[in-house]
Design a protein around this motif. Structure first.
Motif, PDB file in Angstrom:
ATOM      1  N   PRO A 196       0.747  -1.241  -0.045  1.00 56.51           N
ATOM      2  CA  PRO A 196      -0.051  -0.025   0.081  1.00 56.51           C
ATOM      3  C   PRO A 196       0.801   1.281   0.062  1.00 56.51           C
ATOM      4  CG  PRO A 196      -0.858  -1.592   1.748  1.00 56.51           C
ATOM      5  CD  PRO A 196       0.327  -2.184   1.153  1.00 56.51           C
ATOM      6  N   LYS A 197       1.848   1.101   0.584  1.00 57.45           N
ATOM      7  CA  LYS A 197       2.779   2.356   0.768  1.00 57.45           C
ATOM      8  C   LYS A 197       3.384   2.836  -0.635  1.00 57.45           C
ATOM      9  CE  LYS A 197       4.360   2.338   5.483  1.00 57.45           C
ATOM     10  NZ  LYS A 197       5.310   1.797   6.360  1.00 57.45           N
ATOM     11  N   ILE A 198       3.789   1.620  -1.308  1.00 53.38           N
ATOM     12  CA  ILE A 198       4.342   1.914  -2.798  1.00 53.38           C
ATOM     13  C   ILE A 198       3.215   2.398  -3.589  1.00 53.38           C
ATOM     14  CG2 ILE A 198       5.316   0.744  -4.719  1.00 53.38           C
ATOM     15  CD1 ILE A 198       6.634  -1.143  -2.709  1.00 53.38           C
ATOM     16  N   VAL A 199       2.041   1.937  -3.601  1.00 56.44           N
ATOM     17  CA  VAL A 199       0.974   2.348  -4.292  1.00 56.44           C
ATOM     18  C   VAL A 199       0.684   3.814  -4.021  1.00 56.44           C
ATOM     19  CG1 VAL A 199      -1.647   1.967  -4.620  1.00 56.44           C
ATOM     20  CG2 VAL A 199      -0.027  -0.069  -4.514  1.00 56.44           C
ATOM     21  N   GLU A 200       0.508   4.009  -2.768  1.00 57.69           N
ATOM     22  CA  GLU A 200       0.391   5.517  -2.586  1.00 57.69           C
ATOM     23  C   GLU A 200       1.271   6.317  -3.033  1.00 57.69           C
ATOM     24  OE1 GLU A 200       0.020   6.516   1.803  1.00 57.69           O
ATOM     25  OE2 GLU A 200      -1.197   4.943   1.881  1.00 57.69           O
ATOM     26  N   GLY A 201       2.712   6.239  -3.066  1.00 57.56           N
ATOM     27  CA  GLY A 201       3.706   6.838  -3.612  1.00 57.56           C
ATOM     28  C   GLY A 201       3.304   7.103  -5.007  1.00 57.56           C
ATOM     29  N   LEU A 202       3.271   6.000  -5.677  1.00 59.22           N
ATOM     30  CA  LEU A 202       3.127   6.188  -6.998  1.00 59.22           C
ATOM     31  C   LEU A 202       1.908   6.951  -7.544  1.00 59.22           C
ATOM     32  CD1 LEU A 202       3.515   2.336  -8.345  1.00 59.22           C
ATOM     33  CD2 LEU A 202       5.248   4.079  -8.290  1.00 59.22           C
ATOM     34  N   LYS A 203       0.957   6.950  -6.597  1.00 62.69           N
ATOM     35  CA  LYS A 203      -0.054   7.646  -7.007  1.00 62.69           C
ATOM     36  C   LYS A 203       0.014   9.332  -6.682  1.00 62.69           C
ATOM     37  CE  LYS A 203      -4.110   4.946  -6.317  1.00 62.69           C
ATOM     38  NZ  LYS A 203      -5.125   4.358  -5.126  1.00 62.69           N
ATOM     39  N   GLU A 204       1.068   9.645  -5.766  1.00 61.82           N
ATOM     40  CA  GLU A 204       1.553  10.835  -5.510  1.00 61.82           C
ATOM     41  C   GLU A 204       2.378  11.418  -6.670  1.00 61.82           C
ATOM     42  OE1 GLU A 204       4.626  13.104  -2.462  1.00 61.82           O
ATOM     43  OE2 GLU A 204       3.535  11.173  -1.886  1.00 61.82           O
ATOM     44  N   TYR A 205       3.126  10.802  -7.458  1.00 61.75           N
ATOM     45  CA  TYR A 205       3.772  11.179  -8.731  1.00 61.75           C
ATOM     46  C   TYR A 205       2.966  10.799  -9.837  1.00 61.75           C
ATOM     47  CZ  TYR A 205       7.402  12.355  -5.516  1.00 61.75           C
ATOM     48  OH  TYR A 205       8.197  12.872  -4.518  1.00 61.75           O
ATOM     49  N   ASP A 206       1.731  10.669 -10.028  1.00 62.84           N
ATOM     50  CA  ASP A 206       0.937  10.341 -11.205  1.00 62.84           C
ATOM     51  C   ASP A 206       1.517   9.262 -11.894  1.00 62.84           C
ATOM     52  OD1 ASP A 206      -0.602  12.684 -10.864  1.00 62.84           O
ATOM     53  OD2 ASP A 206       0.780  13.911 -11.809  1.00 62.84           O
ATOM     54  N   LEU A 266       7.422  19.363 -17.690  1.00 63.28           N
ATOM     55  CA  LEU A 266       8.902  19.199 -17.272  1.00 63.28           C
ATOM     56  C   LEU A 266       9.445  20.549 -17.008  1.00 63.28           C
ATOM     57  CD1 LEU A 266      11.395  17.264 -19.447  1.00 63.28           C
ATOM     58  CD2 LEU A 266      11.973  19.879 -18.763  1.00 63.28           C
ATOM     59  N   LEU A 267       9.181  21.651 -17.638  1.00 61.35           N
ATOM     60  CA  LEU A 267       9.703  22.958 -17.304  1.00 61.35           C
ATOM     61  C   LEU A 267       9.219  23.535 -15.923  1.00 61.35           C
ATOM     62  CD1 LEU A 267       9.561  24.870 -20.788  1.00 61.35           C
ATOM     63  CD2 LEU A 267      11.511  23.703 -19.329  1.00 61.35           C
ATOM     64  N   ALA A 268       7.990  22.916 -15.601  1.00 64.35           N
ATOM     65  CA  ALA A 268       7.551  23.208 -14.179  1.00 64.35           C
ATOM     66  C   ALA A 268       7.794  22.653 -13.211  1.00 64.35           C
ATOM     67  CB  ALA A 268       5.635  23.191 -14.332  1.00 64.35           C
ATOM     68  N   GLY A 269       8.862  21.690 -13.549  1.00 60.13           N
ATOM     69  CA  GLY A 269       9.535  20.738 -12.473  1.00 60.13           C
ATOM     70  C   GLY A 269       8.801  19.405 -11.949  1.00 60.13           C
ATOM     71  N   LYS A 270       7.763  18.774 -12.990  1.00 61.16           N
ATOM     72  CA  LYS A 270       7.285  17.650 -12.526  1.00 61.16           C
ATOM     73  C   LYS A 270       8.253  16.666 -12.783  1.00 61.16           C
ATOM     74  CE  LYS A 270       2.897  16.785 -12.613  1.00 61.16           C
ATOM     75  NZ  LYS A 270       1.395  16.514 -13.031  1.00 61.16           N
ATOM     76  N   HIS A 271       8.471  15.697 -11.804  1.00 59.45           N
ATOM     77  CA  HIS A 271       9.421  14.515 -12.204  1.00 59.45           C
ATOM     78  C   HIS A 271       9.044  13.267 -12.997  1.00 59.45           C
ATOM     79  CE1 HIS A 271      10.906  16.079  -8.060  1.00 59.45           C
ATOM     80  NE2 HIS A 271      11.933  15.611  -8.668  1.00 59.45           N
ATOM     81  N   ARG A 272       7.874  13.365 -12.920  1.00 58.84           N
ATOM     82  CA  ARG A 272       7.062  12.129 -14.025  1.00 58.84           C
ATOM     83  C   ARG A 272       7.206  12.746 -15.440  1.00 58.84           C
ATOM     84  NH1 ARG A 272       6.611   7.154 -13.947  1.00 58.84           N
ATOM     85  NH2 ARG A 272       4.818   6.158 -14.941  1.00 58.84           N
ATOM     86  N   ALA A 273       7.365  13.946 -15.660  1.00 58.68           N
ATOM     87  CA  ALA A 273       7.116  14.442 -16.848  1.00 58.68           C
ATOM     88  C   ALA A 273       8.841  14.329 -17.391  1.00 58.68           C
ATOM     89  CB  ALA A 273       6.767  16.169 -17.127  1.00 58.68           C
ATOM     90  N   LEU A 274       9.576  14.704 -16.619  1.00 53.76           N
ATOM     91  CA  LEU A 274      10.839  14.519 -16.920  1.00 53.76           C
ATOM     92  C   LEU A 274      11.253  13.206 -17.277  1.00 53.76           C
ATOM     93  CD1 LEU A 274      14.011  15.310 -17.358  1.00 53.76           C
ATOM     94  CD2 LEU A 274      13.976  15.255 -14.904  1.00 53.76           C
TER      95      LEU A 274
END
Lengths: 138, 344
Positions: free
Chosen positions: A78-88, B11-19
């Motif tokens: 669950p912690k990993i899933v949550e983290g992934l969600k946080e970063y889309d 990316l330019l806005a600093g989103k890690h996922r975009a980079l």
């Protein structure tokens, strides 16, 4: 492949989380994935969920394979899933769990967003085939 | 169009996922990746790009980890591109450099990206330079490129980094000789890592000698100077002095020598800027990039023309049957393309 303009490759993170020092299975999987033509990033042992999330996000892997033999999957996954969600990164990452997972917990993990659970004795071809068919496009 | 534009904005806005996704698109040579890189271009040029190369097991990854940690302590953000070899048979790869990044776990301001060489033999992947641009545009202060464990001729790093660091493990005495005409020529800085091991002193000494010899040969025109006059050790380089690769000793596992190394990077940077070498290198890099893109495009045009004329297979049939030869065919296929160009 070389004449193809686009050069897609399936990228997998093989992750060991928590206090679990058994990585033979993870090594075997990493090797099998490599031989299947995937690009495999191996996390190393004893990683915290945060580290796995960081790696999965930065490496932009299609597949995250988590190997847990310690029984702590209900806390760690669950912690990993949550983290992934946080970063889309949750929606387009295929999450697999391997290791010793009781049947009762399997359903719960799948509910969380784990795509499949591979227990001991799963034939390697089955896992590889599953990844080939289900790895999200980039 | 809209997808890559959105990605670029993120990316330019600093989103890690975009980079991360931009780098994937660059690696995959996805349709639209050129547009992306072209959009990145105007935002680049601010990061200091450091290349680390050396033989397998020399300690590159461990050193990169310690460097990143040091930069983070100084409040600077770091991007790392680490390349590992890919299988010539399956194209698969195990990318293991990340395991060594133990000092920066959970720190998103160290953006570490593993790359497979994808069959490229120069120690980098073809996408490396573009991935560095993405990190540069993202706003990383330092970008470190770690090559495939390199032996003799994997010198692509020269085209991608401002400062090239070559790691030489102790006991490489014989290798030092062997490598002379390859990787050792490209070093701006030498690092003898594992300096606590037996044989480190000897390796340092051998490298010192080699550097001095090299120095002798580049100053041939000043032949009336003796060698002993060239040997001034601690002089800071001025804009007229050529750069003499310093030799830094480190023990990457416990971080020893890392501060020295970072200072040496700074000295080299100062030299690059003061001497105009930085501009020269960057001009060269851009020229090479333009050429590579044009070569790719031209190769694509030729491939298309080849298909239009029936594909390579039919031509091969002709050669095998003894009706024609590859040279005639090459002339024929190129004919229409050449005509187009000459008409202009």
């Amino acid at each position: 492949m070389s004449t193809d303009q686009s050069q897609r490759s399936i990228r997998c993170l093989v992750a060991k989380v928590g206090l679990d020092g058994h990585d033979r299975g993870a090594h075997v999987i990493a090797r099998a994935f490599r031989d299947a033509g995937f690009e495999v990033i191996y996390s190393g042992l004893h990683k915290a969920p945060d580290e796995i999330v960081q790696a999965a996000v930065q490496e932009d892997v299609n597949v995250l394979g988590i190997s847990i033999l310690s029984g702590a999957h209900n806390t760690l996954v669950p912690k990993i899933v949550e983290g992934l969600k946080e970063y889309d990164a949750f929606d387009d990452t295929l999450i697999l769990v391997g290791g010793v997972i009781p049947d009762d917990d399997k359903a719960e993990l799948k509910e969380l967003g784990v795509a499949e659970v591979f227990g001991p004795g799963t034939p390697m071809e089955e896992t590889v085939e599953y990844v080939r068919e289900n790895a999200p496009e980039r | 169009m809209s997808e890559s534009a959105g990605l670029l904005d993120d990316l330019l806005a600093g989103k890690h996922r975009a980079l991360a996704r931009v780098i994937t698109k660059i690696e995959n040579r996805d349709p639209g990746y050129r547009e992306l890189v072209s959009g990145l271009y105007e935002h680049t040029g601010n990061a200091e790009v450091i290349g680390i190369t050396g033989s397998p097991g020399a300690g590159k990854s461990t050193l990169v980890d310690k460097l990143a940690e040091h930069y983070r302590e100084q409040g600077e953000t770091v991007g790392v591109v680490a390349i590992d070899p890919s299988s010539p048979y399956t194209g698969g790869a195990v990318l293991g450099d990340r395991i060594r990044m133990a000092s920066n776990v959970g720190d998103m301001d160290v953006f570490f990206r593993s790359m497979s060489a994808r069959g490229n033999l120069g120690g980098l992947s073809t996408a490396t330079a573009d991935a560095v641009k993405a990190m540069d545009a993202f706003g990383k202060d330092k970008v470190i490129i770690e090559t495939v464990g390199a032996g003799q001729n994997e010198i692509d790093i020269v085209g991608a980094a401002d400062t090239v660091t070559v790691l030489v493990p102790p006991g490489a005495g014989d290798n030092v000789q062997m490598l002379k005409a390859g990787i050792l020529e490209i070093a701006d800085i030498f690092v003898v890592n594992k300096a606590d091991m037996d044989g480190a002193d000897r390796t340092v000494q051998e490298l010192t000698e080699m550097v001095h010899l090299g120095q002798g040969s580049t100053t041939v025109d000043a032949g009336h100077h003796g060698f002993d006059e060239v040997e001034m050790d601690l002089d800071m380089p001025t804009d007229t002095d050529p750069w003499k690769p310093p030799i830094v000793e480190t023990v990457a596992t416990d971080g020893e020598g890392v501060v020295d190394l970072v200072e040496t990077f700074t000295e080299h940077r100062t030299f690059l800027e003061a001497s105009g070498e930085l501009t020269r290198r960057r001009r060269q890099r851009v020229a090479e990039e333009i050429r590579t893109l044009l070569r790719d495009d031209a190769a694509g045009l030729v491939e298309d023309e080849l298909d239009d004329q029936g594909g390579v297979g039919t031509f091969v049939d002709g050669v095998m049957a003894g009706d024609t030869d590859p040279y005639t065919i090459a002339d024929d296929v190129m004919g229409p393309i050449r005509d187009c160009i000459e008409e202009q």
